[in-house]
Design a protein around this motif. Sequence first.
Motif, short mmCIF file in Angstrom:
data_model
loop_
_atom_site.label_atom_id
_atom_site.label_comp_id
_atom_site.label_asym_id
_atom_site.label_seq_id
_atom_site.Cartn_x
_atom_site.Cartn_y
_atom_site.Cartn_z
N GLU A 191 -90.56 -26.04 43.49
CA GLU A 191 -90.78 -26.08 45.01
C GLU A 191 -91.42 -24.96 45.32
O GLU A 191 -92.35 -25.08 46.29
CB GLU A 191 -89.31 -26.10 45.90
N ILE A 192 -91.09 -23.80 44.71
CA ILE A 192 -91.93 -22.51 45.16
C ILE A 192 -93.01 -22.59 44.83
O ILE A 192 -94.33 -22.16 45.23
CB ILE A 192 -91.14 -21.33 44.43
N MET A 193 -93.48 -23.33 43.36
CA MET A 193 -94.79 -23.36 42.78
C MET A 193 -95.41 -24.57 43.46
O MET A 193 -96.65 -24.60 43.28
CB MET A 193 -94.72 -23.46 41.30
N GLY A 194 -94.96 -25.27 44.30
CA GLY A 194 -95.45 -26.38 45.25
C GLY A 194 -96.16 -27.44 44.21
O GLY A 194 -97.25 -28.01 44.70
N VAL A 195 -95.46 -27.75 43.30
CA VAL A 195 -95.96 -28.77 42.31
C VAL A 195 -94.59 -29.69 42.00
O VAL A 195 -93.74 -29.13 41.79
CB VAL A 195 -96.81 -28.45 41.06
N PRO A 196 -94.88 -30.82 41.45
CA PRO A 196 -93.56 -31.47 41.05
C PRO A 196 -93.19 -31.50 39.71
O PRO A 196 -92.34 -31.47 39.26
CB PRO A 196 -94.31 -33.30 40.98
N GLY A 197 -94.43 -30.87 39.11
CA GLY A 197 -93.96 -30.41 37.43
C GLY A 197 -95.03 -29.66 36.90
O GLY A 197 -95.90 -29.47 37.62
N THR A 198 -94.92 -29.21 35.52
CA THR A 198 -95.91 -28.55 34.98
C THR A 198 -95.74 -29.23 33.62
O THR A 198 -95.22 -30.19 33.11
CB THR A 198 -95.65 -26.95 34.70
N ILE A 199 -97.16 -28.62 32.82
CA ILE A 199 -97.17 -28.97 31.28
C ILE A 199 -96.65 -27.60 30.80
O ILE A 199 -97.29 -26.48 31.03
CB ILE A 199 -98.67 -29.34 30.88
N ARG A 200 -95.53 -27.80 29.96
CA ARG A 200 -94.99 -26.39 29.41
C ARG A 200 -95.45 -26.82 27.89
O ARG A 200 -94.87 -27.39 27.05
CB ARG A 200 -93.75 -26.50 29.61
N ILE A 201 -96.06 -25.43 27.35
CA ILE A 201 -96.26 -25.37 25.86
C ILE A 201 -95.21 -24.26 25.39
O ILE A 201 -95.29 -23.15 25.96
CB ILE A 201 -97.96 -24.95 25.77
N SER A 202 -94.55 -24.80 24.61
CA SER A 202 -93.57 -23.69 24.26
C SER A 202 -93.42 -23.42 22.59
O SER A 202 -93.25 -24.66 21.95
CB SER A 202 -92.01 -23.98 24.74
#
Length: 405
Positions: A369-380
């Motif tokens: 919500e803070i980042m203003g996106v529904p999700g991200t692509i996470r490379i871990s």
Amino acid sequence: MNREDFPILEQQIHGRRLVYLDNAATSQKPKVVIDAINYAYTHFNANVHRGVHHLSQVSTEHHEHARQTVAEFINARSANDIVFTKGTTDSINLLAFCLSETFEPGDEIIVSAMEHHSNIVPWQMACERRQLKLRVIPLCEDLTLDIEKLPSLINEKTKLISIAHASNVLGIENRIEQVIQIAHRHGILVAVDAAQSIAHSRIDVQKLDCDFLAFSGHKLYGPTGIGVLYGKEKLLDKLPPYQGGGEMIQHVSFQGTTFNSLPYKFEAGTPDFIGSYGLEKALEYVKGIGIDKIAQHESELTARVEQLLSEDIAGIKIYAAGQPKRGAVSVNVFKGDGSLIHPFDIGVLLDHQGVEVRTGHHCAQPMMEIMGVPGTIRISVGLYNDETDIDVLVEAMKKSVAMLV
Ligand SMILES: *Cc1c(COP(=O)(O)O)cnc(C)c1O
């Protein structure tokens, strides 16, 4: 590094080299851990503590030896500080339940805005049950913890701060030393969610002086279903028990029951003595390579991810760009008109090219919500990833984005 120790990585996905970059969700297991589980079932499977027979004694010795190894791994003062749980979530639920029993209605607990749901929801439930108040440390513009705001959230009702060591979304490390200092100056306890940091950095609980710390075996090359709650012995000792059942009692009668000593008081039922053996082998494996060497290798890989993606992909947004990362980087790609390419769409195309990343909210919806996106692509990344993996990822990202813009 040591890719050949991980049998699962030998397989191909959709005819391609398996590039496993979802280590923040779970890590793969080295052969020594897989073999250890097999060995345990083949050689000493018997319930612990209750039996006088030989196998039970062997099983008990292994389980307690594993507890000692865990204590040494995080430099705990004693094995009595180590409670075996099912994982981080289970550890935090145990802590939230038992600690909140010692709080008074109106008392306050502080978490941060970047927490995993596992370090939010158990506290919300405790607040509901015990009429406590939950406060939240906000984030700065650059998505780091706004520690400056912490003193204004503290008052004489504040009893505990529970905070992630590293964000499972952004991979950035919180300055928990500073949080702990501030908290202790006010007589406030600190619990650390180390689920994301434990496999990527050296943790010394005595040096940190945290009061509690939680992590999962499965993100640390160990088996699924075993985790740890560390607590200072004198604090754990003051807590009421969690679940009732076998192992956690001293004497049971219908007139009243007395409870076992630490750490058994918190371990109701048959413990995962196979899991603890596997976890011990994982810790020995990590120690054999050296956690500092792993950390160095991984920070080179995450820096490479950031550098290559920002050079090669127009419209890429790297969150908390340039800040040091503990194993994870989150990104999104925006089209020329500013609209977001849905992370899920990129994730599916990456998978077709053998690249396994996590897309979504990463169990951190308040953070999204803070980042203003529904999700991200996470490379871990994990210790077995290498530059080739990163190069394959970047090429696959280029192709995927080209198909979606
Ligand atoms: C993975 C994770 C958890 C939850 O761990 P489980 O193994 O699912 O219980 C909690 N907090 C953080 C920061 C995590 O990365």
